[in-house]
Enzyme design. Structure first.
Site, mmCIF file in Angstrom:
data_model
loop_
_atom_site.group_PDB
_atom_site.id
_atom_site.type_symbol
_atom_site.label_atom_id
_atom_site.label_comp_id
_atom_site.label_asym_id
_atom_site.label_seq_id
_atom_site.Cartn_x
_atom_site.Cartn_y
_atom_site.Cartn_z
ATOM 1 N N LYS A 96 39.000 37.193 38.038
ATOM 2 C CA LYS A 96 37.916 36.316 37.977
ATOM 3 C C LYS A 96 37.222 35.260 36.986
ATOM 4 C CE LYS A 96 37.087 38.998 42.141
ATOM 5 N NZ LYS A 96 37.598 38.472 43.570
ATOM 6 N N GLU A 108 28.514 34.349 46.143
ATOM 7 C CA GLU A 108 28.473 35.867 46.348
ATOM 8 C C GLU A 108 29.465 36.903 45.446
ATOM 9 O OE1 GLU A 108 30.526 33.937 47.169
ATOM 10 O OE2 GLU A 108 32.482 34.465 46.241
ATOM 11 N N SER A 113 44.838 43.489 38.532
ATOM 12 C CA SER A 113 43.564 42.472 38.604
ATOM 13 C C SER A 113 43.085 42.386 37.873
ATOM 14 C CB SER A 113 43.151 42.341 39.803
ATOM 15 O OG SER A 113 43.113 43.402 40.692
HETATM 16 C C1 LIG Z 1 39.741 43.794 39.964
HETATM 17 C C2 LIG Z 1 39.426 42.989 40.954
HETATM 18 N N1 LIG Z 1 40.813 42.927 42.113
HETATM 19 C C3 LIG Z 1 41.091 42.326 42.912
HETATM 20 C C4 LIG Z 1 39.887 41.793 43.460
HETATM 21 C C5 LIG Z 1 40.106 41.344 45.070
HETATM 22 O O1 LIG Z 1 39.954 39.496 44.805
HETATM 23 P P1 LIG Z 1 41.018 38.424 45.520
HETATM 24 O O2 LIG Z 1 41.501 39.136 46.282
HETATM 25 O O3 LIG Z 1 40.586 37.296 45.780
HETATM 26 O O4 LIG Z 1 41.563 38.873 44.044
HETATM 27 C C6 LIG Z 1 38.301 42.101 43.267
HETATM 28 C C7 LIG Z 1 37.643 41.463 43.868
HETATM 29 O O5 LIG Z 1 36.649 41.693 43.901
HETATM 30 C C8 LIG Z 1 38.614 43.075 41.914
HETATM 31 O O6 LIG Z 1 37.591 42.911 41.055
#
Ligand SMILES: Cc1ncc(COP(=O)(O)O)c(C=O)c1O
Length: 381
Positions: free
Chosen positions: A88, A110, A367
């Site tokens: 993020k 948000e 992620s």
């Molecule tokens: C660690 C992590 N991965 C994935 C996501 C999902 O978001 P996005 O689909 O925008 O990558 C989030 C959302 O809070 C997250 O904290």
């Protein structure tokens, strides 16, 4: 995955469905972003911050033991090692830098899992901006650690008690709040959602994941490009950023949604939070609630560009259950020594199904890290 143009359309989806009072604000953001993104000084400043503050490039880690167990070659793109613990921060630093350039003094955001909120609070502290973060009451309970971190960093966290008390309602409240403070505040969107230019702009700020991974795969893999590129999808920002680096290659792009929050698999076309996309809706077009163990995937829709990639046949979207996700977190922890976020574990869980042909090469975007999920996991395993 290029510029969607002034209408912000990805095929039939995307666009800008906002009240009159926000049309000017969205246009202002779009003009500022177009100008900044074409300015080498802005790009250089962002790249510098990503290197010195975030620790980019994040590593590409071969998952050796898991690869041996599955008979495939798995490579993990380690966004869990980015400062603040997830991807993020890549996007937030871009938006915060833009806010500064536009002369704004506050960020409004948000958050679901709290990772976007923590990233926003971090960037606000770094640039001397105010930050107001809207978060559903249910997420405040299950992501208490991140709420504490946001407050420590000086952000105001506003509990949202309406509806499902999760990300959807937090986003609605945050956008409503923006209407009243547009002159001084920039809306800092956490995913490839919202009115134009946000889905495009957030993807561009996240494409650093895919661009780095593409270069790193070229040194790791004989074929230079993996057979599969897999990422979890909430709104879809880590997936969009990862896919952007591989969309022009033969790699198969796979987005993994939560079974209880699968906009691509179970949604129908509709408008929410300023964009036309696929959302879970009842027969009257009312958006229904999502349910996922991962707060960051607990969103009843998917970003519009993902719908377009799916319609073009360029990306495929699949779902995994909460039970598979818990199993994946534990297996990754015990084979690779990595505790992934519950969101990221969705991508791992799909690969663990063992449906991929033997010998496949697979890039998985991790992620985020799992620290925030420890109290949830403690009750379940
Ligand atoms: C660690 C992590 N991965 C994935 C996501 C999902 O978001 P996005 O689909 O925008 O990558 C989030 C959302 O809070 C997250 O904290």
């Amino acid at each position: 995955m290029g510029d969607p143009g002034p209408l912000g359309r990805f095929g039939e989806h995307g666009g800008r469905y906002v009240p009159e009072s926000l049309v000017g604000a969205c246009r202002e953001v779009e003009e500022a972003f177009r100008e900044a993104w074409a300015d080498p000084a802005f790009r250089g400043q962002l790249a510098g911050l990503l290197a010195t503050h975030v620790g980019r490039p994040t590593p590409l880690t071969p998952a050796l033991r898991l690869s041996a167990e599955l008979g495939s070659t798995l490579l993990l793109k380690r966004e869990d090692l980015a400062h603040t613990g997830s991807h993020k921060i890549n996007n937030v630093l871009g938006q915060a830098l833009l806010a500064k350039r536009m002369g704004k003094t506050r960020l409004v955001a948000e958050t679901g899992a709290g990772q976007h909120g923590v990233a926003t609070a971090t960037a606000a502290a770094l640039f001397g901006l105010g930050a107001t973060v809207f978060m559903g009451e249910r997420d405040i309970e299950r992501q208490a650690l991140n709420v504490f971190r946001m407050r420590m960093l000086g952000a105001e966290v506003v509990p949202v008690r309406t509806g499902s008390r999760t990300l959807k309602d937090a986003t609605s409240e945050a956008m409503r709040h923006w209407v009243g403070v547009v002159d001084e505040a920039m809306y800092c969107m956490g995913s490839v959602l919202g009115p134009s230019p946000y889905p495009w702009m957030v993807r561009e700020f996240q494409r650093v994941i895919g661009d780095e991974a593409r270069r790193q795969c070229a040194t790791e893999l004989r074929a230079a490009v993996p057979d599969y590129v897999v990422a979890c999808v909430g709104g879809g920002s880590n997936a969009a950023g990862t896919f952007a680096g591989f969309v022009d290659t033969p790699a198969r792009l796979i987005g993994v949604e939560a079974a209880g929050g699968a906009g691509a698999a179970d949604g129908t076309s509709g408008v929410l939070h300023g964009t036309r996309s696929m959302f879970l809706q009842d027969e009257n077009g009312q958006v229904t609630e999502a349910h996922s163990i991962a707060a960051g995937l607990d969103y009843p829709g998917i970003g519009p560009e993902h719908v377009h990639l799916r319609d073009l046949g360029r990306a495929r979207y699949v779902t995994v259950s909460d039970a598979e996700v818990i199993e994946a977190v534990m297996r990754l922890a015990r084979t690779e020594g990595i505790v992934a976020a519950l969101e990221s574990a969705h991508a791992v869980a799909w690969v663990l199904r063992g449906e991929l042909p033997a010998g496949s090469t697979v890039l998985i975007t991790l992620s985020g890290r799992g620290d925030k999920d420890i109290s949830t996991l403690r009750e379940l395993v």
